[in-house]
Design a protein around this motif. Structure first.
Motif: not given
Length: 466
Positions: A30-39
Protein backbone atom coordinates in the motif's frame (compact mmCIF):
# COMPACT_ATOMS: atom_id res chain seq x y z
CA UNK A 1 -18.29 -12.24 29.41
CA UNK A 2 -15.78 -14.68 30.85
CA UNK A 3 -12.04 -14.59 30.87
CA UNK A 4 -10.14 -17.21 28.90
CA UNK A 5 -7.80 -19.58 30.66
CA UNK A 6 -5.04 -18.67 28.20
CA UNK A 7 -2.48 -16.38 29.77
CA UNK A 8 -2.31 -12.80 28.53
CA UNK A 9 1.34 -13.28 27.57
CA UNK A 10 0.56 -16.21 25.26
CA UNK A 11 -2.48 -14.51 23.74
CA UNK A 12 -0.67 -11.22 23.27
CA UNK A 13 2.20 -13.03 21.56
CA UNK A 14 -0.28 -14.66 19.17
CA UNK A 15 -1.85 -11.26 18.44
CA UNK A 16 1.56 -9.74 17.83
CA UNK A 17 2.41 -12.47 15.34
CA UNK A 18 -0.81 -12.22 13.36
CA UNK A 19 -0.80 -8.42 13.15
CA UNK A 20 2.87 -8.51 12.21
CA UNK A 21 1.97 -10.92 9.41
CA UNK A 22 -0.84 -8.65 8.18
CA UNK A 23 1.40 -5.60 8.38
CA UNK A 24 4.13 -7.25 6.32
CA UNK A 25 1.60 -8.39 3.73
CA UNK A 26 -0.34 -5.13 3.29
CA UNK A 27 1.61 -2.08 4.38
CA UNK A 28 4.67 -2.22 2.07
CA UNK A 29 2.46 -2.75 -0.98
CA UNK A 30 0.00 0.00 0.00
CA UNK A 31 2.94 2.32 0.65
CA UNK A 32 4.19 1.64 -2.88
CA UNK A 33 0.75 2.41 -4.36
CA UNK A 34 0.29 5.62 -2.41
CA UNK A 35 3.87 6.69 -3.14
CA UNK A 36 3.05 7.03 -6.83
CA UNK A 37 -0.40 8.50 -6.11
CA UNK A 38 1.13 11.26 -4.02
CA UNK A 39 3.95 11.78 -6.53
CA UNK A 40 1.44 12.22 -9.37
CA UNK A 41 -0.51 14.67 -7.20
CA UNK A 42 2.32 17.02 -6.25
CA UNK A 43 4.83 16.72 -9.12
CA UNK A 44 3.16 19.81 -10.56
CA UNK A 45 5.25 21.76 -8.03
CA UNK A 46 8.42 20.68 -9.83
CA UNK A 47 6.88 20.94 -13.29
CA UNK A 48 6.17 24.60 -12.44
CA UNK A 49 9.90 25.38 -12.41
CA UNK A 50 9.87 25.15 -16.24
CA UNK A 51 6.23 24.75 -17.23
CA UNK A 52 5.29 28.21 -15.96
CA UNK A 53 7.83 29.99 -18.17
CA UNK A 54 7.18 27.77 -21.19
CA UNK A 55 3.42 28.44 -21.06
CA UNK A 56 3.58 32.01 -19.65
CA UNK A 57 1.44 31.17 -16.59
CA UNK A 58 1.23 33.67 -13.73
CA UNK A 59 1.63 32.58 -10.09
CA UNK A 60 -2.13 33.00 -9.66
CA UNK A 61 -2.81 30.64 -12.59
CA UNK A 62 -0.41 28.08 -11.16
CA UNK A 63 -1.83 28.35 -7.65
CA UNK A 64 -5.40 27.97 -8.92
CA UNK A 65 -4.47 25.01 -11.13
CA UNK A 66 -2.55 23.26 -8.34
CA UNK A 67 -5.45 23.78 -5.95
CA UNK A 68 -8.39 22.99 -8.24
CA UNK A 69 -7.37 19.33 -8.00
CA UNK A 70 -8.99 19.35 -4.56
CA UNK A 71 -12.34 20.63 -5.81
CA UNK A 72 -12.75 17.48 -7.90
CA UNK A 73 -11.39 15.47 -4.99
CA UNK A 74 -13.93 17.02 -2.61
CA UNK A 75 -16.96 16.47 -4.85
CA UNK A 76 -16.29 12.81 -5.62
CA UNK A 77 -14.54 11.51 -2.50
CA UNK A 78 -17.61 10.50 -0.49
CA UNK A 79 -19.34 8.78 -3.44
CA UNK A 80 -16.05 7.03 -4.25
CA UNK A 81 -15.72 5.56 -0.76
CA UNK A 82 -19.33 4.36 -0.79
CA UNK A 83 -18.74 2.75 -4.18
CA UNK A 84 -15.70 1.04 -2.71
CA UNK A 85 -18.03 -0.69 -0.26
CA UNK A 86 -20.30 -1.74 -3.11
CA UNK A 87 -17.63 -3.06 -5.49
CA UNK A 88 -14.99 -4.10 -2.95
CA UNK A 89 -11.63 -2.46 -2.12
CA UNK A 90 -9.56 -4.56 -4.54
CA UNK A 91 -11.45 -3.58 -7.71
CA UNK A 92 -12.04 0.03 -6.69
CA UNK A 93 -8.44 0.76 -5.69
CA UNK A 94 -7.26 -0.67 -9.02
CA UNK A 95 -9.80 1.45 -10.92
CA UNK A 96 -8.68 4.62 -9.13
CA UNK A 97 -5.00 3.97 -9.87
CA UNK A 98 -5.48 3.25 -13.57
CA UNK A 99 -7.63 6.34 -14.10
CA UNK A 100 -5.37 8.79 -12.31
CA UNK A 101 -2.30 7.42 -14.13
CA UNK A 102 -3.88 8.14 -17.51
CA UNK A 103 -4.91 11.66 -16.49
CA UNK A 104 -1.56 12.43 -14.87
CA UNK A 105 0.24 11.47 -18.08
CA UNK A 106 -2.22 13.65 -20.04
CA UNK A 107 -0.85 16.69 -18.15
CA UNK A 108 2.01 16.66 -20.66
CA UNK A 109 -0.46 18.04 -23.27
CA UNK A 110 -1.33 21.20 -21.28
CA UNK A 111 -0.99 24.35 -23.41
CA UNK A 112 -3.43 26.87 -21.86
CA UNK A 113 -4.70 27.77 -18.38
CA UNK A 114 -8.06 26.17 -19.27
CA UNK A 115 -6.56 22.78 -20.14
CA UNK A 116 -4.40 23.05 -17.01
CA UNK A 117 -7.47 23.64 -14.83
CA UNK A 118 -9.57 20.92 -16.50
CA UNK A 119 -6.92 18.21 -16.25
CA UNK A 120 -6.05 19.05 -12.65
CA UNK A 121 -9.76 18.95 -11.76
CA UNK A 122 -10.22 15.58 -13.49
CA UNK A 123 -7.11 14.23 -11.75
CA UNK A 124 -8.76 15.12 -8.44
CA UNK A 125 -11.94 13.33 -9.52
CA UNK A 126 -9.94 10.25 -10.50
CA UNK A 127 -7.90 10.08 -7.29
CA UNK A 128 -10.88 10.85 -5.03
CA UNK A 129 -11.42 8.09 -2.53
CA UNK A 130 -7.97 6.53 -2.73
CA UNK A 131 -6.46 7.76 0.53
CA UNK A 132 -9.64 7.55 2.68
CA UNK A 133 -10.40 4.25 0.97
CA UNK A 134 -7.05 2.87 2.11
CA UNK A 135 -7.63 4.23 5.63
CA UNK A 136 -11.05 2.52 5.71
CA UNK A 137 -9.54 -0.65 4.23
CA UNK A 138 -7.04 -0.80 7.11
CA UNK A 139 -9.90 -0.55 9.65
CA UNK A 140 -11.06 -3.90 8.22
CA UNK A 141 -7.78 -5.46 9.37
CA UNK A 142 -6.65 -3.55 12.49
CA UNK A 143 -8.57 -2.54 15.66
CA UNK A 144 -8.42 1.08 16.83
CA UNK A 145 -5.84 0.46 19.58
CA UNK A 146 -3.38 -0.53 16.85
CA UNK A 147 -4.50 2.11 14.35
CA UNK A 148 -2.08 4.99 14.99
CA UNK A 149 1.07 2.93 14.61
CA UNK A 150 -0.34 1.11 11.57
CA UNK A 151 -1.40 4.35 9.91
CA UNK A 152 1.96 5.81 10.91
CA UNK A 153 3.68 3.15 8.83
CA UNK A 154 1.34 3.71 5.88
CA UNK A 155 1.35 7.51 5.99
CA UNK A 156 5.14 7.37 6.20
CA UNK A 157 4.78 7.29 2.42
CA UNK A 158 3.91 11.02 2.47
CA UNK A 159 7.41 12.14 3.50
CA UNK A 160 9.02 9.21 1.65
CA UNK A 161 7.37 10.23 -1.62
CA UNK A 162 8.92 13.68 -1.26
CA UNK A 163 12.27 12.41 0.04
CA UNK A 164 12.61 10.09 -2.96
CA UNK A 165 10.35 11.90 -5.40
CA UNK A 166 11.89 15.37 -5.10
CA UNK A 167 15.40 14.36 -6.20
CA UNK A 168 13.85 12.02 -8.79
CA UNK A 169 11.73 14.85 -10.22
CA UNK A 170 14.73 17.17 -10.24
CA UNK A 171 16.81 14.53 -12.03
CA UNK A 172 14.11 13.96 -14.68
CA UNK A 173 13.92 17.69 -15.32
CA UNK A 174 17.72 17.85 -15.63
CA UNK A 175 18.14 14.85 -17.96
CA UNK A 176 15.07 15.00 -20.21
CA UNK A 177 15.08 18.54 -21.62
CA UNK A 178 14.25 18.41 -25.38
CA UNK A 179 14.48 14.61 -25.49
CA UNK A 180 12.27 13.41 -28.33
CA UNK A 181 11.19 16.99 -29.01
CA UNK A 182 9.42 17.29 -25.62
CA UNK A 183 10.08 19.66 -22.73
CA UNK A 184 11.46 18.22 -19.51
CA UNK A 185 8.24 19.00 -17.61
CA UNK A 186 6.27 16.96 -20.15
CA UNK A 187 8.54 13.97 -19.58
CA UNK A 188 8.09 14.44 -15.82
CA UNK A 189 4.33 13.88 -16.04
CA UNK A 190 4.69 10.90 -18.41
CA UNK A 191 7.50 9.03 -16.63
CA UNK A 192 5.98 9.35 -13.16
CA UNK A 193 2.53 8.15 -14.33
CA UNK A 194 3.68 4.81 -15.78
CA UNK A 195 4.26 2.93 -12.46
CA UNK A 196 0.74 3.78 -11.19
CA UNK A 197 -0.83 2.29 -14.32
CA UNK A 198 1.18 -0.94 -13.97
CA UNK A 199 0.43 -1.25 -10.23
CA UNK A 200 -3.33 -1.02 -10.89
CA UNK A 201 -3.21 -4.51 -12.43
CA UNK A 202 -1.03 -5.85 -9.61
CA UNK A 203 -3.67 -4.69 -7.08
CA UNK A 204 -6.26 -6.97 -8.71
CA UNK A 205 -4.03 -9.98 -8.07
CA UNK A 206 -2.54 -9.11 -4.70
CA UNK A 207 -5.12 -7.51 -2.38
CA UNK A 208 -7.96 -9.27 -0.56
CA UNK A 209 -11.19 -7.43 0.24
CA UNK A 210 -11.25 -8.48 3.91
CA UNK A 211 -9.90 -10.90 6.50
CA UNK A 212 -12.33 -13.67 5.53
CA UNK A 213 -10.96 -13.76 1.96
CA UNK A 214 -7.31 -13.88 3.04
CA UNK A 215 -6.04 -17.36 2.13
CA UNK A 216 -2.65 -16.47 3.61
CA UNK A 217 -4.19 -16.35 7.13
CA UNK A 218 -5.06 -19.50 9.07
CA UNK A 219 -8.50 -20.03 10.61
CA UNK A 220 -7.04 -19.29 14.07
CA UNK A 221 -5.40 -16.09 12.84
CA UNK A 222 -8.64 -14.90 11.26
CA UNK A 223 -10.48 -15.56 14.52
CA UNK A 224 -8.02 -13.39 16.48
CA UNK A 225 -8.55 -10.44 14.15
CA UNK A 226 -12.33 -10.84 13.91
CA UNK A 227 -12.61 -11.06 17.70
CA UNK A 228 -10.54 -7.89 18.13
CA UNK A 229 -12.68 -6.05 15.57
CA UNK A 230 -15.83 -7.17 17.43
CA UNK A 231 -14.37 -5.83 20.69
CA UNK A 232 -13.59 -2.59 18.92
CA UNK A 233 -17.20 -2.14 17.81
CA UNK A 234 -18.40 -2.90 21.33
CA UNK A 235 -15.97 -0.32 22.76
CA UNK A 236 -17.29 2.34 20.37
CA UNK A 237 -20.85 1.63 21.45
CA UNK A 238 -19.93 1.87 25.14
CA UNK A 239 -17.97 5.12 24.68
CA UNK A 240 -20.94 6.64 22.85
CA UNK A 241 -23.43 5.33 25.46
CA UNK A 242 -24.78 2.84 22.95
CA UNK A 243 -25.23 5.52 20.28
CA UNK A 244 -22.18 5.02 18.08
CA UNK A 245 -22.76 6.00 14.45
CA UNK A 246 -23.13 3.03 12.09
CA UNK A 247 -25.21 4.40 9.18
CA UNK A 248 -24.67 7.22 6.70
CA UNK A 249 -27.51 9.25 8.25
CA UNK A 250 -26.10 8.91 11.76
CA UNK A 251 -22.64 9.90 10.53
CA UNK A 252 -23.93 13.10 8.90
CA UNK A 253 -25.74 14.01 12.16
CA UNK A 254 -22.61 13.45 14.27
CA UNK A 255 -21.23 16.88 15.21
CA UNK A 256 -17.83 15.43 16.05
CA UNK A 257 -17.38 14.24 12.46
CA UNK A 258 -17.82 17.83 11.26
CA UNK A 259 -15.41 19.05 13.93
CA UNK A 260 -12.84 16.55 12.68
CA UNK A 261 -13.36 17.87 9.15
CA UNK A 262 -12.77 21.46 10.34
CA UNK A 263 -9.56 20.43 12.12
CA UNK A 264 -8.31 18.63 9.01
CA UNK A 265 -9.13 21.68 6.88
CA UNK A 266 -7.07 23.93 9.16
CA UNK A 267 -4.17 21.49 9.08
CA UNK A 268 -4.20 21.09 5.30
CA UNK A 269 -4.19 24.83 4.62
CA UNK A 270 -0.71 24.90 6.11
CA UNK A 271 0.48 21.55 4.82
CA UNK A 272 -0.51 21.80 1.15
CA UNK A 273 0.37 25.48 0.92
CA UNK A 274 3.96 24.60 1.74
CA UNK A 275 4.05 21.32 -0.25
CA UNK A 276 3.06 22.88 -3.58
CA UNK A 277 5.21 25.99 -3.19
CA UNK A 278 8.37 24.66 -1.51
CA UNK A 279 10.38 24.11 -4.76
CA UNK A 280 9.55 27.68 -5.87
CA UNK A 281 10.36 29.11 -2.42
CA UNK A 282 13.77 27.41 -2.55
CA UNK A 283 14.39 28.68 -6.07
CA UNK A 284 13.50 32.21 -4.99
CA UNK A 285 16.09 31.99 -2.20
CA UNK A 286 18.84 31.74 -4.83
CA UNK A 287 19.12 28.02 -5.70
CA UNK A 288 18.77 27.47 -9.46
CA UNK A 289 19.91 23.87 -10.12
CA UNK A 290 16.90 21.52 -10.42
CA UNK A 291 18.62 18.59 -8.68
CA UNK A 292 19.78 20.78 -5.77
CA UNK A 293 16.24 22.14 -5.39
CA UNK A 294 14.95 18.54 -5.32
CA UNK A 295 17.45 17.52 -2.63
CA UNK A 296 16.69 20.55 -0.46
CA UNK A 297 12.92 20.07 -0.87
CA UNK A 298 13.32 16.50 0.42
CA UNK A 299 15.19 17.50 3.60
CA UNK A 300 12.20 18.73 5.70
CA UNK A 301 10.39 15.47 5.01
CA UNK A 302 13.31 13.42 6.36
CA UNK A 303 12.83 15.10 9.74
CA UNK A 304 9.05 14.81 9.38
CA UNK A 305 9.26 11.06 8.74
CA UNK A 306 11.26 10.48 11.94
CA UNK A 307 8.88 12.47 14.12
CA UNK A 308 5.84 10.92 12.42
CA UNK A 309 6.93 7.41 13.43
CA UNK A 310 7.84 8.46 16.97
CA UNK A 311 4.63 10.41 17.60
CA UNK A 312 2.29 7.68 16.30
CA UNK A 313 4.03 4.97 18.33
CA UNK A 314 4.09 7.15 21.45
CA UNK A 315 0.37 7.92 21.00
CA UNK A 316 -0.47 4.20 20.93
CA UNK A 317 1.87 3.52 23.86
CA UNK A 318 0.17 6.17 26.01
CA UNK A 319 -3.28 5.45 24.53
CA UNK A 320 -3.74 9.21 24.08
CA UNK A 321 -4.62 11.20 20.97
CA UNK A 322 -5.38 14.88 21.63
CA UNK A 323 -2.03 16.07 23.01
CA UNK A 324 -0.25 14.09 20.29
CA UNK A 325 -2.08 16.27 17.74
CA UNK A 326 -2.09 19.65 19.52
CA UNK A 327 1.63 19.84 20.35
CA UNK A 328 2.85 18.97 16.81
CA UNK A 329 0.40 21.55 15.38
CA UNK A 330 1.90 24.28 17.57
CA UNK A 331 5.43 23.21 16.55
CA UNK A 332 4.38 23.39 12.89
CA UNK A 333 3.00 26.90 13.41
CA UNK A 334 6.21 28.11 15.05
CA UNK A 335 8.34 26.62 12.29
CA UNK A 336 6.33 28.20 9.46
CA UNK A 337 6.27 31.59 11.18
CA UNK A 338 10.03 31.67 11.66
CA UNK A 339 10.71 30.35 8.15
CA UNK A 340 8.86 33.37 6.76
CA UNK A 341 10.69 35.71 9.14
CA UNK A 342 14.08 34.27 8.03
CA UNK A 343 13.26 34.14 4.30
CA UNK A 344 16.36 36.20 3.48
CA UNK A 345 18.65 33.31 4.49
CA UNK A 346 18.40 29.95 2.69
CA UNK A 347 19.98 28.16 5.66
CA UNK A 348 17.69 29.53 8.35
CA UNK A 349 14.59 29.39 6.14
CA UNK A 350 15.23 25.67 5.47
CA UNK A 351 16.02 25.04 9.14
CA UNK A 352 12.66 26.38 10.26
CA UNK A 353 10.79 24.65 7.43
CA UNK A 354 12.36 21.40 8.71
CA UNK A 355 10.94 22.23 12.16
CA UNK A 356 7.55 23.04 10.62
CA UNK A 357 7.39 19.75 8.70
CA UNK A 358 8.51 17.79 11.78
CA UNK A 359 5.46 19.03 13.65
CA UNK A 360 3.05 19.00 10.72
CA UNK A 361 3.76 15.47 9.54
CA UNK A 362 3.98 14.08 13.09
CA UNK A 363 0.28 14.62 13.79
CA UNK A 364 -1.12 13.03 10.60
CA UNK A 365 -1.30 9.30 11.58
CA UNK A 366 -2.70 10.05 15.03
CA UNK A 367 -5.31 12.38 13.59
CA UNK A 368 -6.29 10.05 10.72
CA UNK A 369 -7.02 7.26 13.22
CA UNK A 370 -9.82 9.29 14.88
CA UNK A 371 -12.74 8.80 12.42
CA UNK A 372 -12.29 5.02 12.60
CA UNK A 373 -12.37 5.28 16.41
CA UNK A 374 -15.68 7.15 16.36
CA UNK A 375 -17.47 5.26 13.57
CA UNK A 376 -18.03 1.78 12.16
CA UNK A 377 -19.55 0.08 9.12
CA UNK A 378 -20.94 2.37 6.43
CA UNK A 379 -20.51 5.33 8.77
CA UNK A 380 -16.77 4.64 8.96
CA UNK A 381 -16.35 4.50 5.18
CA UNK A 382 -18.45 7.62 4.64
CA UNK A 383 -17.08 9.49 7.67
CA UNK A 384 -13.43 8.95 6.74
CA UNK A 385 -14.25 10.15 3.21
CA UNK A 386 -16.20 13.18 4.44
CA UNK A 387 -13.48 14.31 6.84
CA UNK A 388 -10.80 13.83 4.21
CA UNK A 389 -12.76 15.56 1.42
CA UNK A 390 -13.73 18.63 3.48
CA UNK A 391 -10.20 18.79 4.87
CA UNK A 392 -8.69 18.59 1.41
CA UNK A 393 -10.62 21.64 0.25
CA UNK A 394 -7.76 23.38 2.02
CA UNK A 395 -5.54 22.03 -0.73
CA UNK A 396 -7.40 24.44 -3.01
CA UNK A 397 -7.40 27.34 -0.56
CA UNK A 398 -3.74 27.19 0.59
CA UNK A 399 -1.88 27.12 -2.75
CA UNK A 400 -4.35 29.53 -4.39
CA UNK A 401 -4.02 32.17 -1.65
CA UNK A 402 -0.25 31.80 -1.59
CA UNK A 403 -0.09 32.26 -5.38
CA UNK A 404 -2.35 35.32 -5.31
CA UNK A 405 -0.38 36.94 -2.47
CA UNK A 406 2.90 36.30 -4.29
CA UNK A 407 1.54 38.03 -7.39
CA UNK A 408 0.35 40.96 -5.25
CA UNK A 409 3.41 41.37 -3.01
CA UNK A 410 6.22 39.66 -4.92
CA UNK A 411 6.99 37.35 -1.99
CA UNK A 412 5.52 34.42 -0.06
CA UNK A 413 6.16 35.69 3.50
CA UNK A 414 2.65 37.02 4.20
CA UNK A 415 1.11 33.82 2.84
CA UNK A 416 3.27 31.67 5.13
CA UNK A 417 2.08 33.66 8.17
CA UNK A 418 -1.53 32.89 7.20
CA UNK A 419 -0.73 29.18 6.77
CA UNK A 420 0.92 29.16 10.21
CA UNK A 421 -2.21 30.65 11.77
CA UNK A 422 -4.36 27.82 10.40
CA UNK A 423 -1.97 25.23 11.83
CA UNK A 424 -2.21 26.88 15.24
CA UNK A 425 -6.01 26.69 15.09
CA UNK A 426 -5.82 22.87 15.15
CA UNK A 427 -4.63 22.87 18.78
CA UNK A 428 -7.69 24.37 20.52
CA UNK A 429 -10.11 22.64 18.15
CA UNK A 430 -8.83 19.14 18.97
CA UNK A 431 -9.65 19.64 22.66
CA UNK A 432 -13.30 20.15 21.76
CA UNK A 433 -13.41 16.37 21.20
CA UNK A 434 -14.12 14.46 24.44
CA UNK A 435 -11.13 12.34 25.43
CA UNK A 436 -13.26 9.24 26.05
CA UNK A 437 -14.48 9.25 22.45
CA UNK A 438 -11.09 9.53 20.75
CA UNK A 439 -8.91 7.42 23.04
CA UNK A 440 -8.50 3.76 22.05
CA UNK A 441 -10.68 1.44 24.08
CA UNK A 442 -8.72 -1.73 24.76
CA UNK A 443 -7.85 -2.38 28.38
CA UNK A 444 -4.46 -4.12 28.61
CA UNK A 445 -4.62 -7.60 30.09
CA UNK A 446 -8.32 -8.23 29.43
CA UNK A 447 -9.04 -11.01 26.97
CA UNK A 448 -12.63 -11.90 26.27
CA UNK A 449 -13.99 -15.08 24.82
CA UNK A 450 -17.70 -14.40 24.72
CA UNK A 451 -17.98 -11.16 22.83
CA UNK A 452 -20.52 -10.28 20.19
CA UNK A 453 -19.24 -11.87 17.00
CA UNK A 454 -19.65 -10.37 13.54
CA UNK A 455 -21.93 -11.93 11.00
CA UNK A 456 -20.42 -15.18 9.73
CA UNK A 457 -20.96 -14.38 6.09
CA UNK A 458 -19.97 -10.74 6.34
CA UNK A 459 -17.66 -10.45 9.38
CA UNK A 460 -16.44 -6.95 8.62
CA UNK A 461 -19.65 -5.31 7.42
CA UNK A 462 -18.12 -4.81 3.99
CA UNK A 463 -21.52 -5.21 2.33
CA UNK A 464 -23.45 -3.00 4.74
CA UNK A 465 -25.55 -0.54 2.75
CA UNK A 466 -27.03 2.81 3.53
Amino acid sequence: MKLTTETPTTEQAAETRVYGKITRRLIPFLILCYFFAYLDRVNVGFAKLHMQDALSFSDTVYGLGAGIFFIGYFIFELPSNLLMQRFGPRFWIARIMATWAILSAAMMFVTTPTTFYVLRFLLGVAEAGFFPGIVFYLTLWFPSWRSARTLGLFILVTPLSVIIGSPLSGLILKLFENVGGLHNWQWLFLVEAIPSFVLAFVVLRYLDNNVDEAKWLTVEEKKIVQTDLAKDRANRDRAANGKASHSLKEMLANRYVWLLALIFFSFNVGYYGVSFWLPSIIKTSGISDDLQIGLLAALPYVFGAVFMIWNSRHSDLKQERRWHIAIPAVIGCIGLTLSAYCSGSTFWMMTWICVAMSGTLALIPTYISLPGTLLSGTAAAAGIALVNSVGNLAGFFGPTVLGWLKDQTGQTDSGLYILAGFLLLCAPLIFMLPAKLVSPGKTPGMHYQDVAQPDAEDPLNITERF
